[in-house]
Design a protein around this motif. Structure first.
Motif, PDB file in Angstrom:
ATOM      1  N   LYS A 240      24.707  -7.973  -5.158  1.00  0.00           N
ATOM      2  CA  LYS A 240      26.006  -7.404  -4.778  1.00  0.00           C
ATOM      3  C   LYS A 240      25.845  -5.905  -4.556  1.00  0.00           C
ATOM      4  CE  LYS A 240      30.917  -7.507  -5.836  1.00  0.00           C
ATOM      5  NZ  LYS A 240      31.984  -7.956  -6.730  1.00  0.00           N
ATOM      6  N   TYR A 241      26.645  -5.349  -3.681  1.00  0.00           N
ATOM      7  CA  TYR A 241      26.713  -3.917  -3.369  1.00  0.00           C
ATOM      8  C   TYR A 241      25.528  -3.398  -2.558  1.00  0.00           C
ATOM      9  CZ  TYR A 241      30.568  -3.516  -6.744  1.00  0.00           C
ATOM     10  OH  TYR A 241      31.751  -3.664  -7.406  1.00  0.00           O
ATOM     11  N   GLY A 242      24.319  -3.889  -2.864  1.00  0.00           N
ATOM     12  CA  GLY A 242      23.141  -3.308  -2.249  1.00  0.00           C
ATOM     13  C   GLY A 242      22.696  -2.076  -3.014  1.00  0.00           C
ATOM     14  N   THR A 243      21.664  -1.421  -2.516  1.00  0.00           N
ATOM     15  CA  THR A 243      21.203  -0.167  -3.117  1.00  0.00           C
ATOM     16  C   THR A 243      21.619   0.998  -2.221  1.00  0.00           C
ATOM     17  OG1 THR A 243      19.011  -0.500  -2.112  1.00  0.00           O
ATOM     18  CG2 THR A 243      19.315  -1.214  -4.388  1.00  0.00           C
ATOM     19  N   ALA A 244      21.040   1.096  -1.044  1.00  0.00           N
ATOM     20  CA  ALA A 244      21.401   2.192  -0.136  1.00  0.00           C
ATOM     21  C   ALA A 244      22.840   2.092   0.343  1.00  0.00           C
ATOM     22  CB  ALA A 244      20.452   2.214   1.060  1.00  0.00           C
ATOM     23  N   THR A 245      23.380   0.870   0.394  1.00  0.00           N
ATOM     24  CA  THR A 245      24.775   0.730   0.839  1.00  0.00           C
ATOM     25  C   THR A 245      25.775   0.806  -0.308  1.00  0.00           C
ATOM     26  OG1 THR A 245      24.667  -1.683   0.668  1.00  0.00           O
ATOM     27  CG2 THR A 245      24.156  -0.714   2.827  1.00  0.00           C
ATOM     28  N   ALA A 246      25.307   0.801  -1.532  1.00  0.00           N
ATOM     29  CA  ALA A 246      26.233   0.825  -2.668  1.00  0.00           C
ATOM     30  C   ALA A 246      27.169   2.040  -2.627  1.00  0.00           C
ATOM     31  CB  ALA A 246      25.464   0.782  -3.987  1.00  0.00           C
ATOM     32  N   PRO A 247      26.659   3.268  -2.345  1.00  0.00           N
ATOM     33  CA  PRO A 247      27.589   4.398  -2.234  1.00  0.00           C
ATOM     34  C   PRO A 247      28.601   4.201  -1.090  1.00  0.00           C
ATOM     35  CG  PRO A 247      25.325   5.172  -2.407  1.00  0.00           C
ATOM     36  CD  PRO A 247      25.256   3.697  -2.169  1.00  0.00           C
ATOM     37  N   ILE A 248      28.164   3.546  -0.021  1.00  0.00           N
ATOM     38  CA  ILE A 248      29.044   3.311   1.123  1.00  0.00           C
ATOM     39  C   ILE A 248      30.163   2.352   0.741  1.00  0.00           C
ATOM     40  CG2 ILE A 248      29.163   2.360   3.467  1.00  0.00           C
ATOM     41  CD1 ILE A 248      26.181   3.252   3.759  1.00  0.00           C
ATOM     42  N   TYR A 249      29.821   1.251   0.073  1.00  0.00           N
ATOM     43  CA  TYR A 249      30.839   0.274  -0.312  1.00  0.00           C
ATOM     44  C   TYR A 249      31.808   0.846  -1.343  1.00  0.00           C
ATOM     45  CZ  TYR A 249      28.461  -3.469   2.201  1.00  0.00           C
ATOM     46  OH  TYR A 249      27.913  -4.250   3.182  1.00  0.00           O
ATOM     47  N   LEU A 250      31.282   1.571  -2.332  1.00  0.00           N
ATOM     48  CA  LEU A 250      32.163   2.190  -3.322  1.00  0.00           C
ATOM     49  C   LEU A 250      33.059   3.231  -2.660  1.00  0.00           C
ATOM     50  CD1 LEU A 250      29.866   2.652  -6.458  1.00  0.00           C
ATOM     51  CD2 LEU A 250      31.536   0.862  -6.007  1.00  0.00           C
TER      52      LEU A 250
ATOM     53  N   ILE B  41      23.855   2.726  -9.170  1.00  0.00           N
ATOM     54  CA  ILE B  41      23.244   3.494  -8.080  1.00  0.00           C
ATOM     55  C   ILE B  41      24.320   3.962  -7.118  1.00  0.00           C
ATOM     56  CG2 ILE B  41      21.804   3.247  -6.011  1.00  0.00           C
ATOM     57  CD1 ILE B  41      19.901   1.531  -7.690  1.00  0.00           C
ATOM     58  N   GLY B  42      25.297   3.105  -6.860  1.00  0.00           N
ATOM     59  CA  GLY B  42      26.407   3.494  -5.987  1.00  0.00           C
ATOM     60  C   GLY B  42      27.174   4.677  -6.523  1.00  0.00           C
ATOM     61  N   GLU B  43      27.421   4.682  -7.824  1.00  0.00           N
ATOM     62  CA  GLU B  43      28.173   5.801  -8.428  1.00  0.00           C
ATOM     63  C   GLU B  43      27.391   7.108  -8.331  1.00  0.00           C
ATOM     64  OE1 GLU B  43      31.170   5.705  -9.305  1.00  0.00           O
ATOM     65  OE2 GLU B  43      31.673   3.654  -9.879  1.00  0.00           O
ATOM     66  N   TYR B  44      26.105   7.058  -8.655  1.00  0.00           N
ATOM     67  CA  TYR B  44      25.286   8.274  -8.558  1.00  0.00           C
ATOM     68  C   TYR B  44      25.128   8.718  -7.101  1.00  0.00           C
ATOM     69  CZ  TYR B  44      23.986   8.062 -13.509  1.00  0.00           C
ATOM     70  OH  TYR B  44      24.015   8.076 -14.886  1.00  0.00           O
ATOM     71  N   GLY B  45      24.957   7.767  -6.202  1.00  0.00           N
ATOM     72  CA  GLY B  45      24.819   8.110  -4.798  1.00  0.00           C
ATOM     73  C   GLY B  45      26.086   8.720  -4.231  1.00  0.00           C
ATOM     74  N   LEU B  46      27.220   8.208  -4.671  1.00  0.00           N
ATOM     75  CA  LEU B  46      28.506   8.719  -4.185  1.00  0.00           C
ATOM     76  C   LEU B  46      28.711  10.178  -4.567  1.00  0.00           C
ATOM     77  CD1 LEU B  46      30.882   7.543  -2.575  1.00  0.00           C
ATOM     78  CD2 LEU B  46      31.994   7.019  -4.755  1.00  0.00           C
ATOM     79  N   SER B  47      28.100  10.596  -5.670  1.00  0.00           N
ATOM     80  CA  SER B  47      28.237  11.991  -6.120  1.00  0.00           C
ATOM     81  C   SER B  47      27.491  12.958  -5.209  1.00  0.00           C
ATOM     82  CB  SER B  47      27.726  12.133  -7.556  1.00  0.00           C
ATOM     83  OG  SER B  47      26.306  12.023  -7.603  1.00  0.00           O
ATOM     84  N   LEU B  48      26.649  12.434  -4.315  1.00  0.00           N
ATOM     85  CA  LEU B  48      25.828  13.286  -3.452  1.00  0.00           C
ATOM     86  C   LEU B  48      26.458  13.543  -2.089  1.00  0.00           C
ATOM     87  CD1 LEU B  48      22.417  11.514  -4.231  1.00  0.00           C
ATOM     88  CD2 LEU B  48      23.234  13.681  -5.196  1.00  0.00           C
ATOM     89  N   VAL B  49      27.571  12.888  -1.815  1.00  0.00           N
ATOM     90  CA  VAL B  49      28.228  13.021  -0.512  1.00  0.00           C
ATOM     91  C   VAL B  49      29.714  13.271  -0.721  1.00  0.00           C
ATOM     92  CG1 VAL B  49      26.592  11.683   0.868  1.00  0.00           C
ATOM     93  CG2 VAL B  49      28.346  10.489  -0.443  1.00  0.00           C
TER      94      VAL B  49
END
Length: 368
Positions: free
Chosen positions: A174-184, A147-155
């Motif tokens: 680990k990582y979270g869902t909504a925060t996963a893009p933030i941590y990555l 989810i973090g990887e896909y979310g990161l592609s949006l910002v």
């Protein structure tokens, strides 16, 4: 003396030697990091209901370990007696919180193990239950990373991100869902500017999200819930990432109370809202958000919790729903471990599940 960092602790763990569920008591954060051990059914039920463990994925993991621990205490010597006890304990744990679909999802998955292994001795069924619970947790970590990887592609680097409630590591393994893009993004030098809503009345944004993001070195600013319009109006927010407790087949989403307000404000300012949702939180049997049962919680959470003295008049009526439903029309995308679903969600979510089924089939064939 080195200061404790909340990120160094497991949100949920199994002590195999003592057969205990080990969690961070999140009701004590951020003032105190307290690790508690649970073994009895009432203790585990209370931990879920009282939000000592919370967040849909973490609840699912805790439920899986919890039902295993309770099953391991059984003295039943026949499968029939063992299964009867298992069902009662499962139904009891499932009654702790009605909205988060991960609770019933994890418990149903554990029950399926018992049904599939009914030809085995009880001791071997218990071993299979333990392995299934461990796999549920391992999957949670893999899912959040995806989810973090896909979310990161949006910002893009330097963006401002607003989040509501806590869908961080404290809500998952680990990582979270909504925060996963933030941590990555933090790991890769994106230097996001994050705004965390305090999230009344339980303050998960203030107590948990701000705490864990700050502990991780993320540039985080805490705001009151009614300040989201102000920061969006100033152009400080480029995207909203939130988690969820249940997604209906049409894309309507139940998340912590106040999420629908954020989404409506974001729609006005043309800021995209992304729901970060493991497929385990997507309930294709629930047609729309109107069909989602919303948990109502005690009035004391609004009138006196967190205050030194009561802050509302005695006897005043209080409406305290734990969640609200955000209409699918306000959602720019639902970020899953299999990609980003877009409107129309009735179609795109089915495609997501097709990808999931193909992945499961491929892995199963690979093991044969």
């Amino acid at each position: 003396m080195q200061k404790e960092n909340i990120m160094d602790y497991d949100t949920v763990a199994l002590d195999e030697e003592k057969n205990e569920l080990v969690i961070i008591d999140q009701t004590k954060l951020p003032g105190k990091i307290e690790i508690i051990r649970l073994k009895e059914a009432k203790e585990i039920w209370d931990a879920i209901y009282l939000l000592k463990v919370r967040g849909a994925p973490a609840i699912g993991v805790a439920a899986a370990y919890g039902i295993y621990i309770l099953a391991a205490e059984s003295s039943a010597d026949t499968y029939e007696a063992f299964y009867e006890e298992f069902k009662k304990k499962k139904e009891y744990l499932n009654s702790s919180r009605p909205t988060a679909v991960n609770l019933s999802w994890a418990l149903n998955r554990m029950e399926q193990v018992v049904l599939d292994k009914k030809e085995l001795p009880v001791a071997e069924i218990l071993a299979c239950l333990k392995e299934e619970a461990k796999e549920i947790q391992a999957e949670d970590i893999r899912v959040c990373k995806a989810i973090g990887e896909y979310g990161l592609s949006l910002v893009k680097p330097g963006d401002g991100i607003l989040t509501h409630c806590n869908a961080g590591q404290l809500a998952t393994s680990k990582y979270g869902t909504a925060t996963a893009p933030i941590y990555l993004g933090e790991e890769r030098g994106y230097h996001f500017r994050v705004f965390a809503d305090e999230t009344r009345p339980l303050l998960q944004g203030a107590r948990l999200t701000a705490f864990e993001l700050q502990s991780s070195g993320v540039d985080v600013t805490l705001i009151c819930d009614n300040m989201s319009s102000s920061v969006m109006q100033k152009g400080w927010v480029n995207a909203v990432f939130v988690g969820c407790d249940r997604v209906a087949a049409n894309g309507d989403t139940a998340n912590k109370i106040g999420t629908s307000v954020v989404a409506a404000v974001a729609d006005h300012y043309k800021v995209p809202v992304y729901i970060c949702a493991p497929t385990s939180t997507i309930d294709m049997d629930t047609k729309t958000g109107a069909d989602i049962k919303i948990e109502e919680r005690p009035a004391e959470e609004v009138t006196e919790m967190w205050y030194k003295e009561r802050m509302a008049p005695e006897g005043v009526k209080v409406y305290n729903p734990a969640f609200d439903v955000t209409d699918h029309e306000l959602i720019a995308g639902i970020v899953t471990e299999y990609g980003v679903a877009r409107a129309p969600y009735e179609t795109s979510l089915k495609e997501i599940f097709k990808k999931k089924e193909e992945d499961i089939r491929r892995k199963k064939n690979g093991r044969q």
